[in-house]
Design an enzyme around this catalytic site. Structure first.
Site, PDB file in Angstrom:
ATOM      1  N   LYS A   1       0.817  -1.215   0.000  1.00 58.77           N
ATOM      2  CA  LYS A   1       0.000   0.000   0.000  1.00 58.77           C
ATOM      3  C   LYS A   1       0.849   1.264   0.000  1.00 58.77           C
ATOM      4  CE  LYS A   1      -3.355  -2.915   0.390  1.00 58.77           C
ATOM      5  NZ  LYS A   1      -4.062  -3.357  -0.818  1.00 58.77           N
TER       6      LYS A   1
ATOM      7  N   TYR B   1     -12.784 -14.087   3.468  1.00 58.82           N
ATOM      8  CA  TYR B   1     -11.691 -13.136   3.647  1.00 58.82           C
ATOM      9  C   TYR B   1     -11.219 -13.120   5.096  1.00 58.82           C
ATOM     10  CZ  TYR B   1      -9.066  -8.769   3.576  1.00 58.82           C
ATOM     11  OH  TYR B   1      -8.072  -7.827   3.684  1.00 58.82           O
TER      12      TYR B   1
ATOM     13  N   TYR C   1      -3.603 -12.178   3.258  1.00 57.35           N
ATOM     14  CA  TYR C   1      -3.409 -11.712   1.884  1.00 57.35           C
ATOM     15  C   TYR C   1      -2.252 -12.440   1.211  1.00 57.35           C
ATOM     16  CZ  TYR C   1      -3.555  -8.010  -1.742  1.00 57.35           C
ATOM     17  OH  TYR C   1      -3.685  -7.320  -2.918  1.00 57.35           O
TER      18      TYR C   1
END
Length: 364
Positions: free
Chosen positions: A76, A290, A316
């Site tokens: 990110k 998730y 992730y």
């Protein structure tokens, strides 16, 4: 497409000189957008030879975006270099964003805001239903607070975009100047970070004489993959890009990526055409949902920790790694020689899942 025939779709590799020239053109195109330096770039490109020997198949490499530097690093940071610059250009003094409880994006956004002297409000959605303190208070959540962010929770299924809009309106009424960053930093501005990454890795590989056959990564909110798709298209690369989904079904994931890649290409303004066939996602490794652990993820994280000394997160990158390992073992990459995995960081989230890996106590 047959698993053992991936190379059939590849064109003859263009010359190194043309690749470097196209990378220079892309760098010039990107230079027109405001950007603030937050990351340690370029990140390393390293071989994973012990893992390659264990698995057989192609030689495996890792693009170390866990080394971007901002608050323990992660993918990110690249997006935030453009998003935070845009926030500054708009005169913002407060950042608002959202994510799941153990959001890597939230942590890096909180750190970026702290570095640039802005207030930060983090909205965390409970997507797992976990109630233990280690999940809700440790790992990324602890770091969010260490960076000075205001952290609040929302129930699973909440319209998080609406929640951010409501908060932004309140802050405006209080005299603040808020800037809203979507979950994962995934919009055309944030995706520029991975347009730039596509250029970076192409230059790195060309300069060391490495022909990358495939580039594999975890894909969720779609910004990383959309940026890579756009960047690789801009430099006419024939690298086979494959996202390993961590949340949505394949059709939905690929459509999100394709839509954002088209918007990113339009935003870049260079006339790039995005071929739908370039958008590939394998969503067989999501598991029950998730942020919910899978056996494959657990084994993949332990394997890399014990063979390459690398730490991957359970939400992730760990699921992306599970996909890579399983596909290599299954012969998915055919006769390819070099496959690169994008390490998107996130090891801080491991501390939110202490029970997952069953590593209690001492061995002696």
């Amino acid at each position: 497409m047959p698993e053992n025939n991936l190379l059939s779709e590849r064109n003859d590799q263009q010359s190194p000189e043309l690749t470097l020239s196209l990378c220079k053109d892309l760098s010039i195109a990107l230079a027109k957008f405001p950007k603030v330096r937050l990351g340690h770039l370029p990140t390393p490109l390293e071989p994973m030879d012990r893992l390659s020997e264990i698995l057989g198949g192609p030689r495996l490499w890792v693009k170390r975006d866990d080394c971007t530097g901002l608050s323990s690093g992660g993918n990110k940071t690249r997006k935030l270099e453009y998003l935070m610059a845009d926030a500054q250009a708009q005169g913002a003094d407060t950042i608002i964003t959202q994510g799941a409880t153990q959001s890597n994006h939230a942590r890096q956004t909180a750190a970026a805001a702290a570095k640039l002297g802005m207030a930060c409000h983090i909205l965390l959605e409970d997507r797992t239903g976990y109630n233990d303190d280690s999940y809700n208070l440790s790992g990324n959540v602890l770091m969010d607070r260490l960076h000075g962010a205001t952290v609040s929770k929302r129930g699973g299924g909440t319209d998080m975009n609406a929640e951010m809009a409501t908060l932004a309106e309140k802050l405006l009424q209080d005299g603040r100047a808020p800037y809203v960053i979507p979950g994962g930093g995934s919009n055309p501005i944030g995706a520029l970070g991975y347009v730039n990454c596509a250029r970076e890795i192409a230059e790195q590989a060309t300069n060391i004489g490495l022909k990358i056959d495939a580039f594999v990564h975890a894909t969720g909110s779609s910004g990383t993959q959309a940026g890579l798709v756009t960047g690789l298209a801009a430099i006419r690369s024939d690298i086979h890009l494959l996202g390993i989904g961590v949340r949505a079904p394949q059709e939905k994931q690929e459509q999100m990526v394709f839509d954002l890649a088209q918007r990113t290409a339009d935003y870049l303004g260079t006339g790039i055409n995005i071929d739908r066939a370039m958008v590939r996602a394998n969503c067989d490794y999501v598991g029950p949902g998730y942020g919910l652990p899978t056996d494959g993820m657990k084994e993949a994280v332990k394997l890399l920790a014990r063979t390459e000394g690398l730490l991957f997160d359970p939400v992730y990158s760990g699921k992306g790694l599970d996909g890579l390992i399983n596909l290599v073992r299954g012969g998915h990459f055919g006769d390819m020689e070099n496959v690169v995995f994008l390490h998107t960081g996130g090891s801080a989230a491991l501390f939110g899942y202490p029970e997952t890996f069953d590593l209690h106590g001492y061995t002696e």
